[in-house]
Motif scaffolding. Structure first.
Motif, PDB file in Angstrom:
ATOM      1  N   MET A 104       5.898  10.409  -5.858  1.00 38.29           N
ATOM      2  CA  MET A 104       5.895   9.894  -4.482  1.00 38.29           C
ATOM      3  C   MET A 104       4.645   9.041  -4.264  1.00 38.29           C
ATOM      4  O   MET A 104       3.544   9.496  -4.505  1.00 38.29           O
ATOM      5  CB  MET A 104       5.893  11.087  -3.529  1.00 38.29           C
ATOM      6  N   SER A 105       4.822   7.824  -3.845  1.00 32.86           N
ATOM      7  CA  SER A 105       3.646   6.976  -3.640  1.00 32.86           C
ATOM      8  C   SER A 105       3.223   7.042  -2.184  1.00 32.86           C
ATOM      9  O   SER A 105       4.028   7.283  -1.279  1.00 32.86           O
ATOM     10  CB  SER A 105       3.976   5.533  -4.014  1.00 32.86           C
ATOM     11  N   GLU A 106       1.887   6.838  -1.993  1.00 37.11           N
ATOM     12  CA  GLU A 106       1.363   6.912  -0.626  1.00 37.11           C
ATOM     13  C   GLU A 106       1.941   5.804   0.242  1.00 37.11           C
ATOM     14  O   GLU A 106       2.045   5.929   1.455  1.00 37.11           O
ATOM     15  CB  GLU A 106      -0.173   6.882  -0.620  1.00 37.11           C
ATOM     16  N   LYS A 107       2.371   4.672  -0.405  1.00 37.03           N
ATOM     17  CA  LYS A 107       2.961   3.572   0.360  1.00 37.03           C
ATOM     18  C   LYS A 107       4.270   4.031   1.011  1.00 37.03           C
ATOM     19  O   LYS A 107       4.555   3.708   2.169  1.00 37.03           O
ATOM     20  CB  LYS A 107       3.242   2.384  -0.551  1.00 37.03           C
ATOM     21  N   THR A 108       5.062   4.784   0.238  1.00 35.74           N
ATOM     22  CA  THR A 108       6.316   5.299   0.768  1.00 35.74           C
ATOM     23  C   THR A 108       6.052   6.239   1.941  1.00 35.74           C
ATOM     24  O   THR A 108       6.700   6.148   2.988  1.00 35.74           O
ATOM     25  CB  THR A 108       7.076   6.050  -0.336  1.00 35.74           C
TER      26      THR A 108
END
Lengths: 149, 711
Positions: free
Chosen positions: A1-5
């Motif tokens: 999970m990316s922080e951008k998502t």
């Protein structure tokens, strides 16, 4: 999970509150919670996510916050039905924001509102969710992101 | 152009034509005979009129006879006699030889000569009687015309009257016979017409029933065949495991499709649906466009189907189907497209009339393949981990995992704590820093480079946060993601250990692999390993001397604290205390530095841990300069501090004398951790040193009873 998502879903909630009269919404520091004991307040608006990431994102809030928010929106009738609608509206804003940000890579479902915590149908099992506390006035709500890539 | 199969419908066409022919014939005959009957009726009327005229003539004769001499009545009677005579004569001649006469409406009508035997006979006899009367009357009319005397006229009239009286009844009978004869002819024609109509209609009805019977049977047979074919199709569509449907040239879906299609697509029905709307909600926009173009090509007759097969974009395509719970069900589907051509249009003809689409749910296969790939990748990752943990003491590893989870939990709890101001953020950061730094120390001591690296990244992020003004909650997203990753990796190690433990339970090599599982006592960290690794990274030579660690009985909670403390102190000794070999030689020291770790129980029951190195000792000026750079104290303040107070700065969060940040030093949280851990057991730490000779840290932990009392 990316922080951008994660950021895109958080922005959805902030965007909703920015449309209200009292825009002063603050985010707490994100933390993790096991899906076996999901974090939830009285009302929860869930949006299903599929495509590049799978799982769900939900906005959960206590009835006190929702009642106050309804009043600040000019709605004097603070019955359960209106609170359900309100949570659904916040979830709608989250999903609308996610749709415009992610495009076709993410499949975003129509929100479902439940009372209390989401059940096992909604949450991917044996994993953790990200909880981002949302503070509005003296109340606490949360955006919970439970996605697997 | 419309093509019609006449052969199939030949029977019904002939039958209907015959039916129409019969009806038309009956109609024509009816028409013709009706016309004749109308003529016969006219003849009957005129024949009847002859009867009446014969009597009117006699009456006129009497009238004339009686009116003779009275000019008005005489003329009227003569006119009447003249009229009746002429009309009777004309009509009689017309009946005999054919010709025209006047009807009752004084219109000229044509009469055919009477042909029936009885009629001809009656007419012949009538003519024989009529002719003499006709002559006599002609003479009367001539006499009137010539103006002869009444006496002469009376003679002629009496002659005519006498003849007429004699033959009047015979003539009347003959005209009556003629009338009857003509009536009988007309009646026979009407009878014939009825018979013809009856026969014609009967034949038509018979023909109709033949058609009905024959074709109803044929229709029933056809219906039976169609029903059987339909039932077969339904059975196939109900049973087949694939989703089947037809797409028409306008890209709409046909009305027939397999039941499995609805199951696959999680739909209730697909009526009036187009291919585009069917696919638009489940595949990406790009795949949708390509698929529609591909199907369009199949309808183009110039394109060879085999050549474009590879262009089909919907092979093992991931589709996301919304369900009623607000979520999505992800499936993997394969769509195969095949042209449907009918008789008369082959490959070389026009394009497809329809396209058969076969949808196969390959989710299970694709998932299995992916699981295999994931398992392979997971195994490779585990193998990599395995190679690192195989060199690690099993008991230490178990302790490490157990403590790490506790540390992660504390980090998460810290993240969870609401913050009200920037200072709270700073406190939160420091608390998290201490935990992750201690974790890094543990990972480093065990040689778990991956965790050491992850912890290092975590610390970098924390430092970035510390340097950020106006912190807010969303700034911690990266930290939460990193914590999640650390937890995931640690879980993987734990799973690996559990597997190894189960393996070892069979082989009995190392029964106590995982204290997490077995609950055994926490062991001492492997200081030899730690010193080896850190000294080699710092390019220093070190001799470690330990005493009392194995001999002195220590409870688990104390050992856990002492582990953290001794790791930090030993690492600091290697990094900061000991000089590099060249420097040591220059200072007339052995190039290999020495670190002594000693644990002892004092007579009062408390524990004493001493860590001493024979390095450069502490440099007050360096500490002061660093403290100044931290910005918390003024130069004057620092100058006024005596050495003891100055040394306490070392235990402040963020203090480090290292020039740069590395995996071993530079964050300034090591001594902070030491202080926190010692404080947790109400212990105390003292420092003694001699510049250029040694530095010694002595930690004292009171015995448990004293701790309880103090608490």
């Amino acid at each position: 999970m990316s922080e951008k998502t994660l950021q895109v879903f958080i922005d959805g909630v902030v965007r909703y509150f920015h449309h209200t009269q009292d825009k002063d919404v603050k985010l707490g520091t994100p933390y993790l919670v096991e899906n076996s004991s999901p974090a939830a307040f009285d009302y929860t608006g869930i949006i299903g996510v599929s495509g590049a990431s799978k799982g769900c994102v939900y906005f959960t809030a206590p009835s006190a916050l929702l009642r106050h928010l309804l009043l600040s929106l000019g709605e004097t009738d603070t019955n359960s039905e209106n609170m359900v609608d309100l949570v659904g509206e916040v979830a709608n804003t989250i999903s609308g924001n996610a749709r415009s940000e992610f495009g076709k890579d993410f499949m975003i479902s129509v929100p479902v509102v439940v009372q209390g915590a989401p059940d096992q149908i909604h949450l991917p099992r044996s994993m953790r969710s990200y909880v981002i506390p949302v503070y509005w006035k003296a109340y606490s709500a949360a955006v919970v992101i439970s996605l697997i890539q | 152009m419309l093509k019609f199969d006449f052969g199939k419908y030949k029977g019904i066409i002939v039958s209907i034509a015959l039916f129409l022919l019969l009806d038309a014939s009956v109609l024509l005959l009816n028409f013709y005979i009706s016309f004749e009957i109308a003529e016969d009726a006219n003849d009957v009327n005129l024949a009847g009129r002859q009867r009446m005229l014969s009597q009117r003539m006699v009456k006129s004769l009497f009238d004339l006879d009686s009116a003779l001499g009275t000019s008005a009545d005489e003329n009227r009677a003569l006119t009447e006699l003249q009229f009746t005579h002429d009309l009777f004569d004309t009509t009689l001649n017309a009946f005999i030889a054919g010709g025209s006469t006047m009807n009752a409406a004084k219109q000229e009508v044509m009469l055919s000569a009477v042909s029936s035997e009885n009629g001809v006979q009656a007419l012949k006899e009538a003519q024989l009687i009529w002719e003499p009367l006709h002559q006599k009357l002609q003479r009367v009319f001539k006499s009137f015309a010539n103006g002869v005397t009444d006496a002469d006229l009376r003679v002629l009239l009496d002659d005519a009257l006498n003849y007429s009286q004699t033959n009047n009844l015979v003539l009347l009978r003959l005209m009556n016979d003629l009338t009857n004869e003509l009536e009988s002819v007309a009646a026979s024609k009407a009878t014939r017409l009825r018979m013809i109509q009856t026969v014609g209609i009967s034949l038509a009805v018979l023909n109709f029933f033949i058609i009905m019977f024959h074709f109803l049977r044929q229709l029933r047979d056809s219906d039976r065949k169609i029903e059987a074919a339909r039932q077969e199709t339904v059975d196939i569509l109900k049973t087949v495991n694939e989703g089947l449907f037809l797409v028409k040239s306008d890209l709409n879906i046909g009305s027939q499709y397999s039941e499995q299609l609805l199951t696959i697509l999680n739909r209730r029905d697909l009526r009036n649906e187009s291919l585009e709307s069917l696919l638009s909600n489940i595949v990406t926009e790009k795949d949708l466009k390509t698929a529609l173009s591909f199907v369009g090509l199949l309808f183009n007759g110039k394109v060879k189907e085999k050549l474009i097969g590879d262009l089909n974009p919907l092979q093992e395509v991931e589709v996301n189907i919304a369900n009623r719970d607000g979520g999505f069900e992800t499936k993997y589907l394969s769509f195969d497209f095949a042209r449907v051509t009918r008789r008369g249009t082959g490959e070389s003809g026009a394009g497809a009339q329809e396209v058969l689409v076969t949808v196969t749910d390959v989710t299970a296969r694709v998932r299995l393949e992916r699981e295999l790939e994931e398992t392979k990748a997971h195994n490779e990752q585990q193998l990599e981990m395995l190679t690192s943990i195989l060199h690690t003491d099993a008991n230490l590893l178990g302790t490490f995992i157990s403590q790490s989870f506790n540390r992660f939990q504390r980090i998460n709890d810290n993240l969870r704590q609401p913050v009200k101001n920037n200072f709270s953020y700073r406190q939160k950061n420091d608390a998290i820093f201490r935990e992750v730094h201690a974790f890094k120390g543990d990972a480093s001591a065990l040689g778990l480079n991956r965790f050491e690296e992850l912890a290092h990244q975590f610390e970098n992020e924390l430092e970035r946060l510390n340097g950020t003004h106006g912190l807010k909650g969303s700034d911690y997203l990266t930290l939460a993601v990193q914590l999640d990753r650390l937890m995931n990796d640690m879980e993987m190690i734990q799973q690996l250990i559990t597997k190894l433990a189960s393996f070892n339970s069979v082989t009995s090599i190392a029964p106590n692999l995982s204290p997490v599982v077995s609950g055994n006592k926490i062991p001492w960290v492997n200081l030899d390993d730690l010193v080896d690794k850190v000294s080699s990274r710092q390019a220093k030579k070190v001799m470690l001397v330990t005493s009392g660690l194995q001999e002195v009985a220590v409870s688990d909670d104390v050992r856990s604290v002492l582990n953290d403390v001794v790791v930090q102190l030993v690492r600091n000794a290697v990094c900061h205390g000991l000089e590099e070999p060249k420097q040591r030689l220059f200072n007339n020291k052995h190039p290999k530095g020495r670190i002594d770790v000693r644990l002892a129980r004092l007579p009062n029951g408390s524990l004493e841990l001493a860590v001493q190195d024979d390095g450069r000792g502490l440099d007050a000026e360096t500490i002061r300069a660093k403290a100044l750079s931290m910005g918390r104290w003024s130069r004057e303040e620092l100058e006024s501090w005596e050495n003891k107070k100055l040394l306490s700065v070392m235990f402040q969060p963020g203090f480090s004398t290292a020039v740069s940040v590395s995996e071993d030093a530079g964050r300034g949280v090591g001594m902070d951790v030491v202080m926190q851990r010692i404080n947790s057991l109400q212990g105390k730490i003292s420092i003694s040193h001699k510049p250029g000779h040694y530095c010694r840290f002595v930690v004292q932990i009171p015995e448990p009873e004293s701790r309880c009392q103090a608490a």
